[in-house]
Scaffold this active site. Structure first.
Site, PDB file in Angstrom:
ATOM      1  CD  GLU A   1    -103.756  36.081   9.927  1.00 24.39           C
ATOM      2  OE1 GLU A   1    -103.854  35.698   8.755  1.00 24.39           O
ATOM      3  OE2 GLU A   1    -102.861  35.709  10.705  1.00 24.39           O
TER       4      GLU A   1
ATOM      5  CB  CYS B   1     -99.606  34.704  13.090  1.00 19.67           C
ATOM      6  SG  CYS B   1    -100.790  33.611  12.329  1.00 19.67           S
TER       7      CYS B   1
ATOM      8  CG  HIS C   1     -97.433  31.599  15.390  1.00 16.98           C
ATOM      9  ND1 HIS C   1     -98.704  31.908  15.827  1.00 16.98           N
ATOM     10  CD2 HIS C   1     -97.577  31.112  14.132  1.00 16.98           C
ATOM     11  CE1 HIS C   1     -99.568  31.637  14.872  1.00 16.98           C
ATOM     12  NE2 HIS C   1     -98.909  31.150  13.834  1.00 16.98           N
TER      13      HIS C   1
HETATM   14  P1  HMG Z   1    -101.928  17.255   6.666  1.00 15.87           P
HETATM   15  O1  HMG Z   1    -101.543  16.949   5.263  1.00 15.87           O
HETATM   16  O2  HMG Z   1    -103.347  17.124   7.022  1.00 15.87           O
HETATM   17  O3  HMG Z   1    -101.210  16.328   7.710  1.00 15.87           O
HETATM   18  O4  HMG Z   1    -101.385  18.734   6.966  1.00 15.87           O
HETATM   19  P2  HMG Z   1     -99.892  15.427   7.581  1.00 15.87           P
HETATM   20  O5  HMG Z   1    -100.174  14.255   6.731  1.00 15.87           O
HETATM   21  O6  HMG Z   1     -98.707  16.284   7.227  1.00 15.87           O
HETATM   22  O7  HMG Z   1     -99.799  14.941   9.074  1.00 15.87           O
HETATM   23  C1  HMG Z   1     -99.555  15.837  10.106  1.00 15.87           C
HETATM   24  C2  HMG Z   1     -98.683  15.155  11.146  1.00 15.87           C
HETATM   25  O8  HMG Z   1     -99.452  14.104  11.744  1.00 15.87           O
HETATM   26  C3  HMG Z   1     -97.444  14.488  10.550  1.00 15.87           C
HETATM   27  O9  HMG Z   1     -96.419  14.618  11.503  1.00 15.87           O
HETATM   28  C4  HMG Z   1     -97.861  13.019  10.441  1.00 15.87           C
HETATM   29  O10 HMG Z   1     -96.771  12.112  10.478  1.00 15.87           O
HETATM   30  C5  HMG Z   1     -98.732  12.885  11.696  1.00 15.87           C
HETATM   31  P3  HMG Z   1     -95.007  15.280  11.080  1.00 15.87           P
HETATM   32  O11 HMG Z   1     -94.454  14.437   9.990  1.00 15.87           O
HETATM   33  O12 HMG Z   1     -95.326  16.686  10.572  1.00 15.87           O
HETATM   34  O13 HMG Z   1     -94.231  15.311  12.346  1.00 15.87           O
HETATM   35  N1  HMG Z   1     -99.717  11.790  11.616  1.00 15.87           N
HETATM   36  C6  HMG Z   1    -100.008  10.994  12.647  1.00 15.87           C
HETATM   37  N2  HMG Z   1     -99.530  10.933  13.900  1.00 15.87           N
HETATM   38  C7  HMG Z   1    -100.054  10.005  14.756  1.00 15.87           C
HETATM   39  N3  HMG Z   1    -101.039   9.106  14.357  1.00 15.87           N
HETATM   40  C8  HMG Z   1    -101.534   9.156  13.103  1.00 15.87           C
HETATM   41  C9  HMG Z   1    -101.011  10.120  12.186  1.00 15.87           C
HETATM   42  N4  HMG Z   1    -101.291  10.429  10.899  1.00 15.87           N
HETATM   43  C10 HMG Z   1    -100.483  11.460  10.568  1.00 15.87           C
HETATM   44  N5  HMG Z   1    -102.489   8.279  12.731  1.00 15.87           N
HETATM   45  C11 HMG Z   1    -100.822  20.732   8.063  1.00 15.87           C
HETATM   46  C12 HMG Z   1    -100.966  19.235   8.218  1.00 15.87           C
HETATM   47  C13 HMG Z   1    -100.312  21.334   9.359  1.00 15.87           C
HETATM   48  C14 HMG Z   1     -99.831  21.033   6.943  1.00 15.87           C
HETATM   49  C15 HMG Z   1    -102.221  21.322   7.717  1.00 15.87           C
HETATM   50  O14 HMG Z   1    -103.081  21.165   8.803  1.00 15.87           O
HETATM   51  C16 HMG Z   1    -102.190  22.784   7.304  1.00 15.87           C
HETATM   52  O15 HMG Z   1    -101.973  23.108   6.139  1.00 15.87           O
HETATM   53  N6  HMG Z   1    -102.440  23.733   8.291  1.00 15.87           N
HETATM   54  C17 HMG Z   1    -102.439  25.162   8.017  1.00 15.87           C
HETATM   55  C18 HMG Z   1    -101.046  25.705   7.820  1.00 15.87           C
HETATM   56  C19 HMG Z   1    -100.238  25.787   9.086  1.00 15.87           C
HETATM   57  O16 HMG Z   1    -100.755  25.740  10.183  1.00 15.87           O
HETATM   58  N7  HMG Z   1     -98.906  25.962   8.926  1.00 15.87           N
HETATM   59  C20 HMG Z   1     -98.015  26.114  10.034  1.00 15.87           C
HETATM   60  C21 HMG Z   1     -96.830  27.031   9.755  1.00 15.87           C
HETATM   61  S1  HMG Z   1     -97.363  28.590   9.041  1.00 15.87           S
HETATM   62  C22 HMG Z   1     -97.901  29.550  10.408  1.00 15.87           C
HETATM   63  O17 HMG Z   1     -97.686  29.190  11.519  1.00 15.87           O
HETATM   64  C23 HMG Z   1     -98.662  30.787  10.091  1.00 15.87           C
HETATM   65  C24 HMG Z   1    -100.176  30.697  10.248  1.00 15.87           C
HETATM   66  O18 HMG Z   1    -100.519  30.700  11.600  1.00 15.87           O
HETATM   67  C25 HMG Z   1    -100.836  31.840   9.490  1.00 15.87           C
HETATM   68  C26 HMG Z   1    -100.392  33.259   9.804  1.00 15.87           C
HETATM   69  O19 HMG Z   1     -99.229  33.579   9.975  1.00 15.87           O
HETATM   70  O20 HMG Z   1    -101.295  34.119   9.763  1.00 15.87           O
HETATM   71  C27 HMG Z   1    -100.741  29.421   9.636  1.00 15.87           C
END
Ligand code: HMG
Length: 391
Positions: A83, A115, A237
């Site tokens: 992609e 992906c 994935h």
């Molecule tokens: P964010 O807002 O930066 O992070 O977004 P958050 O506030 O949701 O925190 C992440 C996790 O860290 C949470 O855990 C927090 O509690 C924890 P969860 O509640 O999810 O279990 N946390 C901590 N843990 C320990 N110590 C701390 C601490 N602080 C927070 N101090 C997000 C995170 C993944 C949403 C962001 O990085 C993002 O948007 N990433 C891109 C999208 C993505 O990867 N999505 C995954 C599913 S989609 C997919 O897999 C397809 C893809 O590969 C694309 C394709 O298909 O081509 C993306």
């Protein structure tokens, strides 16, 4: 199994980039707690492509040892999943075909669906081999994951390529029928043609992924697939490795099983080792997880592995594979570990410079400085053409 002939992955090779940015460096720069990355999303570092690296150079680096080992006589098709296309018309696989000196009697095509398309490419390859078991298909998945600086997605970047030789009587993993499949029109992650970085609704994307876990599993079981207990491990994935943990917990829960953290770790444990330090490699990610599992787990001979391939937008597939006796002698564990360990750590300023790098679009001559340590490089742009060469 596909019909009467066992078909699957005969060889598997991964490649990644010259550079690596640690999440400790990123956290220090943006004033975030590194535990949010290392524990919260399960990421320690991410591969960063040098300006003379891209999906083609990584793909050719991954595929070269496969062609060296097996020759190209039986390869009549190259399917390239990505992609992060480098051209809107020409398939990136043609550059790989040229760099590797593959025969002209080859069909080369590029596939896209976020992906997921690595799995579409694998299934395409299996179908072709099913039609003529004497043929082999070179399946390549290669991507550079890129989000805006300062966005939540930034911590989930990465880059890698996987090359797989699909063949009858495979030496590593037999891929089986049935598959459970799922599609839903969801705008969780996308990249319009005019953008170099992806747009994403992070929370929506996680729930879309989990919805796809349910959808694929439901279809898989309705078609007579294995019971959950029959699987030794699951390759998910991995946009970030904690996602595999979330997905497996969700699957256990959906199937009415107790969600026991030890069982989750046993199922996904060794699959996350490489992705935790490489980051999201989009189409390649689930197959990097397979390489990690095969390289790092104890003997998996005759064990069933579950695969959950997810691509935003969204399309997903669940399928099973069985590990073939004798597979360990053919693994490329040492070169995979070397590809990861020889990456050079970069500071935030250098990472930012690379992130913001783009080529002029006026069709002039633009040589690219030599940086990659891989076997192939992007030498430059000239007359709107990308010029690749052995390093
Ligand atoms: P964010 O807002 O930066 O992070 O977004 P958050 O506030 O949701 O925190 C992440 C996790 O860290 C949470 O855990 C927090 O509690 C924890 P969860 O509640 O999810 O279990 N946390 C901590 N843990 C320990 N110590 C701390 C601490 N602080 C927070 N101090 C997000 C995170 C993944 C949403 C962001 O990085 C993002 O948007 N990433 C891109 C999208 C993505 O990867 N999505 C995954 C599913 S989609 C997919 O897999 C397809 C893809 O590969 C694309 C394709 O298909 O081509 C993306």
């Amino acid at each position: 199994m596909s019909g009467e002939t066992a078909i699957g992955i005969h060889d598997l090779s991964i490649a990644t980039t010259r550079y690596v940015l640690t999440h400790a460096t990123l956290a220090a720069q943006i004033g975030s707690d590194v535990a949010k990355y290392e524990r919260g999303i399960g990421q320690v570092s991410m591969s960063v492509a040098a300006p003379d690296e891209d999906i083609v150079t990584m793909a050719a680096a991954a595929a070269e040892p496969i062609v060296a080992r097996h020759g190209a006589d039986r390869i009549r098709t190259v399917v390239f999943a990505t992609e992060t296309a480098v051209d809107q018309a020409k398939a990136a696989g043609i550059h790989v075909h040229s760099l590797l000196g593959l025969p002209s009697a080859t069909r080369v095509v590029e596939l896209k669906q976020a992906c997921y398309s690595g799995t579409a490419a694998l299934q395409f390859g299996i179908s072709l081999v099913h039609r003529d078991p004497a043929e082999q298909v070179l399946v390549i998945a290669s991507d550079v994951s890129k989000y805006d600086l300062g966005s939540p997605g930034e911590a989930t970047q990465g880059a890698a390529a996987v090359a797989m030789l699909v063949s009858a009587d495979p030496a590593l993993v037999r891929i089986e029928d049935p598959s459970g499949i799922f599609t839903a029109d969801i705008m969780d992650f996308w990249r319009p043609n005019y953008r170099t970085t992806a747009l994403v609704d992070g929370r929506e994307s996680i729930s879309a992924y989990l919805q796809a876990v349910e959808g694929t599993w439901k279809d898989y079981t309705e078609r007579g697939g294995h019971d959950l207990d029959e699987f030794r491990a699951f390759c998910y994935h991995q946009p970030f490795t904690k996602m595999a943990n979330k997905a497996h917990r969700h699957l256990l829960n959906y199937c009415g099983h107790e969600v026991d953290e030890a069982a989750v770790n046993r199922a996904i444990g060794h699959t996350t080792t490489y992705n935790a330090v490489i980051g999201n490699s989009y189409t390649a990610s689930m197959y990097v997880a397979l390489a990690s599992l095969l390289d790092n787990a104890d003997d998996l001979t005759d064990q069933a592995i579950g695969f959950l391939s997810y691509g935003s937008g969204a399309v997903a597939e669940f399928f099973a594979g069985t590990v073939v006796p004798g597979y360990r002698a053919l693994l490329r564990s040492r070169s995979h570990r070397e590809a990861i360990s020889r990456r050079q750590d970069i500071d935030y300023a250098r990472y930012r410079e690379i992130h913001e790098h783009s080529f002029p679009v006026d069709g002039g001559d633009y040589p690219v400085p030599r940086e990659t340590t891989g076997p192939f490089r992007l030498a430059g742009l000239s007359g709107h053409k990308r010029i690749y060469e052995p390093r």
